[in-house]
Design a protein around this motif. Structure first.
Motif: not given
Lengths: 244, 247
Positions: A12-25, A130-137, B31-38
């Motif tokens: 269940d990837i949603s805790p990470v993929s819908f994380h508030p920090v990702l919404w903010i980004c 998911f997290a590694i895939g998102f970071a890599a893309m 920077l925003v994208s980098l922050a999201a990835a990290l």
């Protein structure tokens, strides 16, 4: 909403993929684009008279550009919706919708998953994958931003060495790289299962029909919408053969 | 004389503003994208190591890095300096931004390459970005996410499992058609097939690098097998920029 239970092994990837920090980004990327547009529009309106453009013509161009973008934007939205189950809203909005593209981001995430011995979307698609895939893309997409940041001032100075790169290099290399990358990724899909083969062939076939239709019936929108249509028809085919 | 000075000042001001704020805003996006990835990798407490992220990124870079260098060079003559900073942040260059810019330029009887055309393109890209952002927020952000909650779990599972096949089938066909290069297409098909059905089976350690290996091999073979005459190279060169995969 989601309980933020982080567990690297959970599918269940949603805790990470819908994380508030990702919404903010995601919101921040949109905000940066709006900021840039405001600054650019002011600069353009100020400079307009020096190149015989009235303010009305500038705002008319904004409107014209916007209207011309309606079709492509809807086509991109269709593709983006199809990727929501895989990457969730924040990642899809920023990566597929804006900075990146469906083709590159799905490829990057797939390659990253493979490096974990996992497959996107399957039983091995965990929060960690998911997290590694998102970071890599995202990091991969940053390379484009970085090359644009570095190369633009160099090209603006009229750098002859860059512009005089053998034109054959500029055609052969990207053509070869893009075709090799997507053919290898497509062939790799065929090694997974019969349904993957079917999905791949349906998608390729529908895209071919859309491109041919665009050409012979003079309906350019078919080409624009091809990717979205192909994805949905192919997924429908996969659903029909797996649902018993 | 005074008009000439005005012309110079107006455009000089525009060049100044965009050469400062273009890189700043694109840098902010970076920077925003980098922050999201990290954050996704290291801030969520998933126990992902730097090594794992670098390995994944390394494979992506080995596969697509060369295209990321070539694209800015090939788009520059069409976009012009100021619009480069818009285009490489907003994305969807070939399918959305360029058509928007060209339509706006045609409306005002301008051809790409002049300063007037550059300003018109910048204005059109702003309009395109605005429409794009609104569509994404409404259709994907709200409607799409809502729709996702309604769909049965079984349907979502199928969509997740087969989405890669569904994307790569269409994208490969799209790439073959838009590249219009039968020779490279055949080379790419043969080499990729050898890599996927041969090399990877014989040497499973190479699985992670299969795509990168294909890319390098096809570039080398295509380079030596290219049509050599000057005339044909000129014909081979696409009139418009190569279809974008990264943006």
């Amino acid at each position: 909403m989601h309980s933020f239970a982080v567990d690297p092994g959970s599918t269940d990837i949603s805790p990470v993929s819908f994380h508030p920090v990702l919404w903010i980004c995601a919101a921040a990327v949109f905000a940066v684009i709006v900021l840039q547009s405001v600054i650019y529009l002011r600069a353009i309106r100020k400079a307009a008279s020096s190149v015989d453009l009235t303010d009305g013509q500038v705002m008319g161009s904004v409107r014209r550009g916007g209207i011309a973008a309606i079709g492509p934007s809807l086509a991109v939205a269709l593709v983006a919706v199809s990727l929501l189950p895989l990457f969730s809203t924040p990642a899809v909005l920023t990566r597929i919708g804006l900075v990146g593209s469906a083709a590159f981001d799905v490829a990057a995430a797939g390659l990253a998953a493979q490096s974990q011995g996992a497959q996107l979307g399957g039983p091995t698609y965990t929060q960690k994958v998911f997290a590694i895939g998102f970071a890599a893309m995202t990091l991969g997409g940053l390379v484009w931003m970085l090359t644009a940041l570095i190369l633009t001032p160099i090209l603006a100075k009229g750098d002859k060495t860059l512009r005089k790169v053998n034109p054959a290099v500029m055609t052969v290399v990207p053509t070869a790289a893009i075709l090799a990358a997507f053919m290898t990724l497509a062939f790799t899909e065929t090694t997974k299962s019969g349904v993957h083969v079917l999905t791949l062939l349906v998608s390729a076939g529908v895209m071919g029909l859309c491109i041919a239709g665009a050409k012979y019936f003079k309906k350019p929108w078919l080409r624009e919408w091809g990717l979205g249509i192909a994805i949905f028809v192919a997924l429908a085919a996969a659903f029909l053969v797996t649902a018993k | 004389m005074s008009t000439k000075t005005a012309t110079f000042d107006g455009l000089a001001q525009f060049d100044r503003t965009t050469s400062i704020w273009g890189p700043i805003t694109l840098g902010l996006g970076f920077l925003v994208s980098l922050a999201a990835a990290l954050f996704a990798a290291f801030g969520t407490g998933l126990g992902i190591t730097g090594q794992e992220v670098w390995t994944a990124f390394g494979i992506v870079f080995a596969t697509f890095g060369i295209i990321a260098v070539v694209e800015p060079i090939s788009y520059y003559p069409i976009l012009g300096r100021s619009a480069m900073y818009q285009a490489f942040m907003i994305g969807n260059i070939a399918n959305k931004l360029l058509p928007s810019a060209l339509i706006a330029q045609t409306d005002l009887g301008e051809k790409p390459g002049t300063r007037r055309a550059e300003l018109i393109a910048g204005a059109a890209i702003i309009g395109a970005a605005f429409v794009h952002i609104i569509t994404l927020i409404i259709l994907v952000g709200f409607l799409g996410t809502w729709l996702l909650g309604l769909l049965p779990a079984g349907l979502i599972a199928v969509a997740r499992l087969y989405i890669l096949s569904a994307v790569f089938g269409a994208v490969t066909v799209q790439a073959v058609v838009s590249m219009k290069n039968a020779r490279t297409t055949i080379i790419a098909a043969v080499v990729s097939a050898i890599v996927v059905y041969g090399v990877v089976r014989l040497a499973p350690v190479l699985t992670n690098y299969a795509t990168a290996v294909s890319v390098v091999a096809v570039i080398i073979v295509a380079w030596f097998a290219r049509k050599r005459t000057v005339a044909s190279e000129a014909i081979d060169a696409p009139a418009d920029a190569p279809s974008s995969i990264g943006h």
